[in-house]
Design a protein around this motif. Structure first.
Motif, PDB file in Angstrom:
ATOM      1  N   ASN A 201       0.801  -1.229   0.000  1.00  0.00           N
ATOM      2  CA  ASN A 201       0.000   0.000   0.000  1.00  0.00           C
ATOM      3  C   ASN A 201       0.834   1.279   0.000  1.00  0.00           C
ATOM      4  OD1 ASN A 201      -2.403  -1.549   0.149  1.00  0.00           O
ATOM      5  ND2 ASN A 201      -2.093  -1.776   2.347  1.00  0.00           N
ATOM      6  N   GLU A 202       2.077   1.208  -0.494  1.00  0.00           N
ATOM      7  CA  GLU A 202       2.875   2.436  -0.575  1.00  0.00           C
ATOM      8  C   GLU A 202       2.299   3.359  -1.650  1.00  0.00           C
ATOM      9  OE1 GLU A 202       5.643  -0.546   1.181  1.00  0.00           O
ATOM     10  OE2 GLU A 202       4.283  -0.559  -0.516  1.00  0.00           O
ATOM     11  N   LEU A 328       3.254  -1.874  12.020  1.00  0.00           N
ATOM     12  CA  LEU A 328       3.338  -2.146  10.580  1.00  0.00           C
ATOM     13  C   LEU A 328       1.976  -2.628  10.104  1.00  0.00           C
ATOM     14  CD1 LEU A 328       6.713  -4.116  10.323  1.00  0.00           C
ATOM     15  CD2 LEU A 328       6.328  -1.684   9.900  1.00  0.00           C
ATOM     16  N   LYS A 329       1.603  -2.246   8.897  1.00  0.00           N
ATOM     17  CA  LYS A 329       0.320  -2.680   8.361  1.00  0.00           C
ATOM     18  C   LYS A 329       0.337  -4.178   8.111  1.00  0.00           C
ATOM     19  CE  LYS A 329      -2.165  -0.133   5.704  1.00  0.00           C
ATOM     20  NZ  LYS A 329      -2.721   0.667   4.603  1.00  0.00           N
ATOM     21  N   ALA A 330      -0.790  -4.822   8.357  1.00  0.00           N
ATOM     22  CA  ALA A 330      -0.902  -6.257   8.080  1.00  0.00           C
ATOM     23  C   ALA A 330      -0.745  -6.506   6.583  1.00  0.00           C
ATOM     24  CB  ALA A 330      -2.254  -6.772   8.562  1.00  0.00           C
ATOM     25  N   ARG A 331      -0.066  -7.570   6.243  1.00  0.00           N
ATOM     26  CA  ARG A 331       0.113  -7.926   4.829  1.00  0.00           C
ATOM     27  C   ARG A 331       0.244  -9.430   4.708  1.00  0.00           C
ATOM     28  NH1 ARG A 331       6.214  -7.668   3.179  1.00  0.00           N
ATOM     29  NH2 ARG A 331       7.251  -8.009   5.164  1.00  0.00           N
ATOM     30  N   ASN A 332      -0.036  -9.943   3.520  1.00  0.00           N
ATOM     31  CA  ASN A 332       0.061 -11.374   3.278  1.00  0.00           C
ATOM     32  C   ASN A 332       1.486 -11.746   2.891  1.00  0.00           C
ATOM     33  OD1 ASN A 332      -2.544 -12.189   3.860  1.00  0.00           O
ATOM     34  ND2 ASN A 332      -3.285 -11.769   1.793  1.00  0.00           N
ATOM     35  N   LEU A 333       2.059 -12.736   3.565  1.00  0.00           N
ATOM     36  CA  LEU A 333       3.360 -13.289   3.211  1.00  0.00           C
ATOM     37  C   LEU A 333       3.150 -14.716   2.737  1.00  0.00           C
ATOM     38  CD1 LEU A 333       5.725 -11.969   6.035  1.00  0.00           C
ATOM     39  CD2 LEU A 333       5.550 -11.192   3.684  1.00  0.00           C
ATOM     40  N   VAL A 334       3.175 -14.895   1.429  1.00  0.00           N
ATOM     41  CA  VAL A 334       2.907 -16.189   0.782  1.00  0.00           C
ATOM     42  C   VAL A 334       1.593 -16.750   1.315  1.00  0.00           C
ATOM     43  CG1 VAL A 334       3.982 -18.319  -0.014  1.00  0.00           C
ATOM     44  CG2 VAL A 334       5.417 -16.496   0.891  1.00  0.00           C
ATOM     45  N   GLU A 381      -0.087   3.017  11.763  1.00  0.00           N
ATOM     46  CA  GLU A 381       0.418   2.056  10.772  1.00  0.00           C
ATOM     47  C   GLU A 381       0.441   2.612   9.359  1.00  0.00           C
ATOM     48  OE1 GLU A 381      -1.978  -1.399  11.110  1.00  0.00           O
ATOM     49  OE2 GLU A 381      -1.211  -1.983  13.087  1.00  0.00           O
ATOM     50  N   ASN A 382      -0.639   3.297   8.960  1.00  0.00           N
ATOM     51  CA  ASN A 382      -0.691   3.775   7.578  1.00  0.00           C
ATOM     52  C   ASN A 382       0.386   4.819   7.303  1.00  0.00           C
ATOM     53  OD1 ASN A 382      -1.891   5.699   9.208  1.00  0.00           O
ATOM     54  ND2 ASN A 382      -3.451   6.288   7.713  1.00  0.00           N
ATOM     55  N   LYS A 386       3.191   4.738   4.443  1.00  0.00           N
ATOM     56  CA  LYS A 386       3.097   5.784   3.413  1.00  0.00           C
ATOM     57  C   LYS A 386       4.322   6.687   3.414  1.00  0.00           C
ATOM     58  CE  LYS A 386      -0.032   9.382   1.726  1.00  0.00           C
ATOM     59  NZ  LYS A 386      -1.330  10.076   1.932  1.00  0.00           N
ATOM     60  N   LYS A 387       4.819   7.052   4.607  1.00  0.00           N
ATOM     61  CA  LYS A 387       5.941   7.979   4.718  1.00  0.00           C
ATOM     62  C   LYS A 387       7.291   7.264   4.821  1.00  0.00           C
ATOM     63  CE  LYS A 387       3.167  11.525   4.837  1.00  0.00           C
ATOM     64  NZ  LYS A 387       3.076  12.475   3.697  1.00  0.00           N
ATOM     65  N   LYS A 388       7.283   5.949   4.718  1.00  0.00           N
ATOM     66  CA  LYS A 388       8.517   5.151   4.761  1.00  0.00           C
ATOM     67  C   LYS A 388       9.345   5.468   6.014  1.00  0.00           C
ATOM     68  CE  LYS A 388       9.746   6.490   0.584  1.00  0.00           C
ATOM     69  NZ  LYS A 388       8.536   7.157   0.095  1.00  0.00           N
ATOM     70  N   VAL A 389       8.647   5.478   7.151  1.00  0.00           N
ATOM     71  CA  VAL A 389       9.296   5.843   8.409  1.00  0.00           C
ATOM     72  C   VAL A 389      10.334   4.801   8.819  1.00  0.00           C
ATOM     73  CG1 VAL A 389       8.921   6.363  10.857  1.00  0.00           C
ATOM     74  CG2 VAL A 389       7.251   7.114   9.144  1.00  0.00           C
ATOM     75  N   PHE A 390       9.962   3.520   8.712  1.00  0.00           N
ATOM     76  CA  PHE A 390      10.903   2.477   9.133  1.00  0.00           C
ATOM     77  C   PHE A 390      12.177   2.515   8.298  1.00  0.00           C
ATOM     78  CE2 PHE A 390      12.535  -1.925   9.036  1.00  0.00           C
ATOM     79  CZ  PHE A 390      12.836  -2.054  10.381  1.00  0.00           C
ATOM     80  N   GLU A 391      12.037   2.771   6.993  1.00  0.00           N
ATOM     81  CA  GLU A 391      13.211   2.835   6.129  1.00  0.00           C
ATOM     82  C   GLU A 391      14.147   3.967   6.550  1.00  0.00           C
ATOM     83  OE1 GLU A 391      10.130   2.448   5.390  1.00  0.00           O
ATOM     84  OE2 GLU A 391       9.766   1.544   3.436  1.00  0.00           O
TER      85      GLU A 391
END
Length: 431
Positions: A201-202, A328-334, A381-382, A386-391
């Motif tokens: 969702n970036e 962190l936003k929930a996401r599907n990993l495989v 989380e969003n 969106k703002k790439k804070v963790f990076e």
């Protein structure tokens, strides 16, 4: 007491000189059990592998794949073939992975005769831009070692121009070093850029662009066509000049705004908590992933997928106290819904990984803060995505000389003390 078996017994014959000059065959001979493979290395000999069926192989690549695969009942499959040979008939994915390993070994075989490895290096650079290894695997395979030895011996002067190849070759060198086989790789300053993380969702993602190569000089034939074409081009450039300046100015302003925003983030933007793994099981479709249920002090445990299978056994993680990045936003990993990240320390080539551990008396669900840095509410989380804070924050999240987690030298804090790498890994990246 040794138990001898007549199953999958083979005899490899190779001259001592050829064995000494072939790190991959050295690796295979070291890894193979002496109860399954007998190695004969006289001063002079023709390469061959005699199988119990009476069949004899004489082609090097076929011999290596046979020893690592079905020739010894897949005893070396997990360590040198990525675990694909045992499951090759179960899924086309595994069959394609084995075909990839075979193809890369053939590439190395043919490239040994080439005068220049420039085309191969360009191919490797593009291939490794989005991959850790040549073929789908959680660790090095025989393909990585075969091609890596070739590059280290014949193309080391080209490495400064190919950062992805250099990063991969460092990993191959470390893998061989763990088996007491030397493959020296010279360090290159700043050859590895900071990783870019994506969590789904970036929006408006801006990736660093490679510097464009200078255009080739125009051929003489173009100059002979007269000045008419040149005049037309100059006119077009002049017409576009005003718009081009505006675009450049807008792009520069956007870049400056992004840089200011990145500089403003600190570790307090992240919601890092003490957790405990309540349940853990292997991901049914991803060989590197564990699926976990983790208590982080909420009404229900979180489901999180972690790439820890190459480094931990299932029983080692069950009931383990860990540190979790929660916003962190929930996401599907495989196919598995993952909501968060188990923080771990890892060395530069990612061959060693240790979970970060809270003190024994730290409360489940309590937030980890850092000395001298405000403990305000973490970002939602969003916004993190969106703002790439963790990076922006992650490159400074490390362990110090005592294995304690720090951010820009600020020590981590819980009610019972700092968090640490489980085995004290020092100077490691934490992510």
């Amino acid at each position: 007491m040794k138990v001898y078996s007549s199953a999958a017994l083979g005899t490899l014959t190779i001259s001592a000189g050829d064995l000494a000059a072939d790190p991959l065959l050295q690796l295979v001979c070291k890894r193979a059990s002496s109860l399954q493979l007998t190695v004969k290395s006289p001063k002079k000999a023709t390469l061959s592998l005699e199988l119990p069926s009476g069949k004899t192989l004489t082609q090097r690549n076929a011999i290596i794949r046979c020893i690592c695969g079905m020739g010894l009942h897949n005893a070396l499959d997990g360590t040198l073939l990525g675990g694909h040979m045992a499951a090759v008939s179960a899924s086309p994915v595994h069959a394609m992975a084995i075909a990839s390993i075979s193809s890369w070994m053939s590439v190395a075989d043919h490239a040994k005769k080439d005068a220049s490895l420039q085309p191969l290096m360009e191919q490797l650079e593009a291939h490794l831009e989005t991959r850790a290894f040549l073929s789908p695997s959680a660790t090095c395979t025989v393909a990585d070692v075969d091609v890596g030895v070739l590059v280290a011996n014949k193309a080391k002067e080209l490495l400064p121009s190919f950062p992805n190849v250099h990063r991969w070759l460092v990993t191959v060198s470390a893998f061989l070093g763990d088996n007491d086989i030397a493959l020296p790789v010279e360090p290159i300053a700043n050859s590895h850029s900071t990783p870019i993380f994506f969590y789904g969702n970036e929006e408006n993602v801006v990736l660093p662009q490679k510097k464009a190569a200078a255009p080739p000089p125009k051929p003489d034939a173009a100059a002979e066509k007269g000045g008419k074409q040149q005049q037309q081009q100059q006119q077009q450039q002049q017409n576009q000049k005003g718009g081009g300046k505006k675009d450049k100015k807008a792009g520069k302003q956007q870049q400056q705004q992004q840089q200011k925003q990145v500089a403003s983030w600190d570790i307090s933007a992240l919601d890092i908590r003490v957790g405990m793994i309540l349940k853990v099981w292997p991901h049914p479709e991803a060989e590197k992933l564990f699926c976990e249920e983790i208590d982080v002090g909420e009404d229900a445990p979180r489901q999180i997928a972690s790439g820890l299978r190459p480094f931990y056994k299932q029983e080692d993680l069950d009931g383990r106290r860990v540190v979790v990045l929660c916003n962190l936003k929930a996401r599907n990993l495989v196919g598995f819904p993952s909501h968060g990240m188990v923080l771990c320390a890892s060395n530069a080539d990612h061959t060693a990984v240790e979970t970060m551990e809270p003190p024994a008396d730290a409360k489940i669900g309590e937030r980890v803060t850092f000395e001298g840095i405000g403990d305000g509410d973490p970002e939602p989380e969003n916004k993190i995505a969106k703002k790439k804070v963790f990076e922006a924050v992650a490159p400074d999240l490390k362990t110090n000389a005592e294995g304690v987690c720090v951010w820009k030298a600020a020590v981590s804090v819980t009610s019972a003390g700092p968090i640490k790498a489980s085995k004290g890994m020092a100077g490691a990246q934490v992510s």
